[in-house]
Design a protein around this motif. Structure first.
Motif, PDB file in Angstrom:
ATOM      1  N   ARG A   1       0.829  -1.063   0.106  1.00 45.83           N
ATOM      2  CA  ARG A   1       0.106   0.031  -0.057  1.00 45.83           C
ATOM      3  C   ARG A   1       0.638   1.197  -0.047  1.00 45.83           C
ATOM      4  O   ARG A   1       1.517   1.360   1.099  1.00 45.83           O
ATOM      5  CB  ARG A   1      -0.960  -0.178   1.089  1.00 45.83           C
ATOM      6  CG  ARG A   1      -1.780  -1.309   1.309  1.00 45.83           C
ATOM      7  CD  ARG A   1      -2.876  -1.067   2.350  1.00 45.83           C
ATOM      8  NE  ARG A   1      -3.482  -2.195   2.537  1.00 45.83           N
ATOM      9  CZ  ARG A   1      -4.587  -2.211   3.264  1.00 45.83           C
ATOM     10  NH1 ARG A   1      -5.166  -1.107   3.934  1.00 45.83           N
ATOM     11  NH2 ARG A   1      -5.360  -3.585   3.691  1.00 45.83           N
TER      12      ARG A   1
ATOM     13  N   MET B   1      -4.253   7.100   0.835  1.00 44.77           N
ATOM     14  CA  MET B   1      -3.791   5.937   0.104  1.00 44.77           C
ATOM     15  C   MET B   1      -3.516   6.671  -1.451  1.00 44.77           C
ATOM     16  O   MET B   1      -4.372   7.136  -2.154  1.00 44.77           O
ATOM     17  CB  MET B   1      -4.505   4.887  -0.225  1.00 44.77           C
ATOM     18  CG  MET B   1      -3.945   3.748  -1.232  1.00 44.77           C
ATOM     19  SD  MET B   1      -5.030   2.440  -1.385  1.00 44.77           S
ATOM     20  CE  MET B   1      -4.817   1.462   0.219  1.00 44.77           C
TER      21      MET B   1
ATOM     22  N   LYS C   1      -2.255   1.034  -4.673  1.00 48.30           N
ATOM     23  CA  LYS C   1      -1.975  -0.253  -4.243  1.00 48.30           C
ATOM     24  C   LYS C   1      -1.123  -0.881  -5.417  1.00 48.30           C
ATOM     25  O   LYS C   1      -1.355  -1.005  -6.564  1.00 48.30           O
ATOM     26  CB  LYS C   1      -3.326  -1.207  -4.344  1.00 48.30           C
ATOM     27  CG  LYS C   1      -4.070  -0.602  -3.182  1.00 48.30           C
ATOM     28  CD  LYS C   1      -5.254  -1.511  -2.943  1.00 48.30           C
ATOM     29  CE  LYS C   1      -6.000  -2.036  -4.249  1.00 48.30           C
ATOM     30  NZ  LYS C   1      -7.372  -2.822  -3.932  1.00 48.30           N
TER      31      LYS C   1
END
Length: 670
Positions: free
Chosen positions: A338, A398, A401
């Motif tokens: 992540r 975030m 990914k």
């Protein structure tokens, strides 16, 4: 099958669902807040509907507005993604009442698993192994402390309605219980609107292993193997991989059977994850069930060759599961990292800002890899932001990914190291360098896994900043020389050949970073373009080759060096074989006043709200003493005294919102 669905989420999961729906010929509707009007997920969908202002409570958590948008746009179903309303039973009921399909489990299953304490009772009845603990309704602090004393320390306090690592505290001794309980309850109330907690025995060196389950409305339930999510910080996952290293066939079958029993106990339909805490001896215990698709689902897709979002859509439309248990097999190994906008060196505080520069490894987003054992190594990036986008204080920080696949774990590790080395971000702090150290570290590389891995190896994973290597300083110098040459000024004193009437020009350049000042003596080349650098008493020959945009190529002592150099504000961001270095060319005149006046005030490390004040005006505090607690992105951050001293003034009260960099209090060190 549906002809149109609304995606009630944002970021990479909304992009992910939109891509699968498009491949299946299904139209999509995005919803967005004012902060996301131009976001990637809005452009990924066919249509978009504004919900409201940036705060989630005014937009993405407004189930009534989302349902109204779905009806107005002619959607037949709502995909909740993960987070926000994905595990909200009332929202699932409201969708059904409006004649819309909620692409997730029945509301009854969400309610059954939504309370950790109630779920534990259900699992006990289904003969699923449980960790010793208290999961009841009594919540008086004294009673909970008695339960902790009975269980034996260390214990884990966990929000009953929680998830994502929020509302969790490890208590090592009884003296720390009351403060930990108060903090846990505050965070649980802020995150989930429910401050109820449960108390469990905290296992030492446990592994976090979860099972991906899938059930349809025809009575079928299967598991798509396991994921190891042991590598965590602040109880939130950092790396995930599938299959779990060292997992035997017998243990996999036992955990899979327990996961299916858990799902069947609540009449589950759709994608879900049953999470277990596992001892090093192979024993395992039920922790919780996440009644949604997980952030780490791509590693399961990579080793099975299946698109789990497509499975969700088909099951929600009433179709049976696409495959039976015996038709599934594990192919290769996958790892997910992540990539966050956060500062690991500052307690993993989220970083706010814009992605001024973003470059990644070549990847195919959303494509399922791993189906063909003979295929080349695969890299997949699931992202909801692009270069130029902002990471705001309103949502999870975030960036993406990063998922890799290899024929075995060693191959996947090599591919992850290669992909991280190519990841470049300028504009805010990231955890990329931390991930590189984590992936290459002895513990993870050798699968010596447990949930305390990061804390146990903190010194090597979060080392003190070191001086840049001569190669990196040479790249910085080359970039400055190339930019000077490209300026094409008529001023002879600015030419990169360093012409002077009395001979060759010599300069001392001083670069500074967190490790201090670094001098480079530069002797200009004259006509042969072979400059001489002197770094740390050693001489080097620098020859400029080319510069295309931000990409620099040079020779240092005959060795070819390739790097990327990005200027942002006063910094040179150098991306080379040694990582990412942030260097400032020191101008003695511009920074002459730096450091003359000490700052005796503490400032907010990020935007947030004051939730607790632990000191008072006039109080004397010792170094490291907690003074106040901020909440940002639904996580608590304690502001501690940098030294022994006196509180002269408190500038904010509990409940006040503060901006990043705001002065919080006046502090006078002894």
């Amino acid at each position: 099958m549906f002809s149109k669905i609304l995606i009630a989420n944002r970021g990479e999961i909304a992009c992910r669902v939109a891509a699968t729906a498009r491949r299946m010929g299904i139209a999509t509707v995005a919803v967005y807040s004012d902060a996301d009007a131009l976001a990637a997920h809005v452009q990924a969908c066919d249509e978009g509907v504004r919900l409201g202002p940036a705060p989630a409570r005014d937009s993405y958590l407004r189930g009534d507005l989302i349902i109204a948008a779905a009806l107005a746009m002619g959607a037949q179903a709502i995909h909740p993604g993960y987070g926000f309303l994905s595990e909200n039973a009332d929202f699932a009921d409201a969708c059904a009442a409006a004649g819309l399909v909620f692409i997730g489990p029945p509301a009854t299953a969400i309610r059954a698993m939504g309370s950790k304490s109630a779920a534990k009772s259900l699992m006990q009845g289904a003969a699923v192994p449980l960790v010793p603990g208290y999961h009841g309704q009594r919540q008086e602090p004294g009673f909970l402390r008695e339960q902790a004393d009975r269980i034996g320390y260390p214990v884990l306090l966990k929000a009953s309605a929680g998830g994502g690592g929020k509302g969790m505290r490890i208590v090592e001794q009884g003296a720390d219980f009351d403060a930990a309980l108060s903090s846990c309850q505050r965070e649980a109330q802020a995150s989930f609107g429910d401050d109820q907690v449960l108390v469990e025995k905290y296992l030492t060196r446990p592994r976090h292993i979860e099972i991906q389950v899938f059930a349809d409305s025809h009575g079928h339930c299967i598991y798509l193997f396991e994921r190891d999510c042991s590598v965590q910080r602040r109880h939130q996952k950092v790396l995930e991989e599938a299959p779990a290293p060292g997992m035997s066939g017998e243990r996999r079958a036992a955990m899979g059977a327990a996961a299916i029993a858990a799902a069947q106990a609540v009449g589950y339909v759709g994608a879900g994850t049953v999470e277990f805490i596992a001892n090093q001896d192979g024993s395992f215990y039920f922790m919780e069930m996440n009644t949604r698709l997980q952030v780490e689902h791509p590693v399961t897709e990579m080793i099975t060759g299946q698109d789990l979002v497509e499975w969700q859509l088909r099951v929600a439309a009433g179709e049976p599961l696409p495959l039976q248990q015996h038709q599934l097999q594990i192919n290769g190994h996958a790892i997910e990292a992540r990539v966050y906008a956060e500062n690991p060196e500052k307690g993993f505080l989220p970083s706010i800002g814009s992605l001024v520069h973003l470059r990644t490894a070549h990847a195919v987003s959303f494509q399922v890899h791993g189906a063909d054992p003979g295929q080349p190594a695969a890299i997949r990036i699931d992202a909801g932001v692009r270069e130029g986008d902002a990471i705001s204080p309103f949502y999870d920080p975030m960036i993406a990914k990063l998922i890799v696949w290899g024929a075995d774990r060693a191959g996947a590790l090599r591919n992850m190291a290669r992909a991280l080395a190519q990841y470049q971000v300028v504009g805010l702090a990231t955890n990329i360098a931390f991930l590189q150290r984590l992936v290459s570290g002895h513990a993870f590389a050798n699968a010596d896994l447990d949930t305390g891995l990061i804390e146990r190896h903190r010194e090597t994973l979060l080392p003190a900043p070191g001086a840049p290597l001569p190669d990196t300083l040479a790249v910085a110098v080359a970039s400055l020389l190339q930019q000077q040459a490209q300026a094409r000024t008529a001023d002879p004193w600015s030419h990169t050949d360093g012409w002077r009437a009395h001979g060759r020009l010599h300069r001392t350049l001083v670069f500074t970073d967190e490790a201090g000042n670094h001098e480079v003596e530069l002797a200009y080349a004259g006509g042969d373009r072979h400059h001489t650098l002197r770094v740390g008493g050693q001489s080097h020959v620098l020859q400029l080759d080319s510069m295309r945009g931000s990409d620099v190529e040079l020779r240092l002592d005959g060795r070819v060096l390739q790097a990327t150099v990005v200027r942002h504000d006063e910094l040179l961001h150098v991306f080379d074989a040694h990582g990412h270095s942030r260097l400032r060319l020191l101008d003695p005149l511009a920074h002459a006043a730096d450091g003359e006046a000490g700052d005796d005030r503490l400032t907010a490390p990020m935007p947030g709200k004051i939730v607790a004040i632990l000191t008072a005006k006039g109080a004397h505090v010792e170094r490291g003493a907690p003074m106040l607690i901020m909440e940002a992105m639904k996580m608590e951050h304690t502001i501690a005294a940098p030294a022994a001293g006196v509180i002269d003034e408190l500038l904010y009260a509990v409940g006040d919102q503060v901006r990043e960099g705001a002065r919080l209090l006046d502090f006078r060190p002894d």
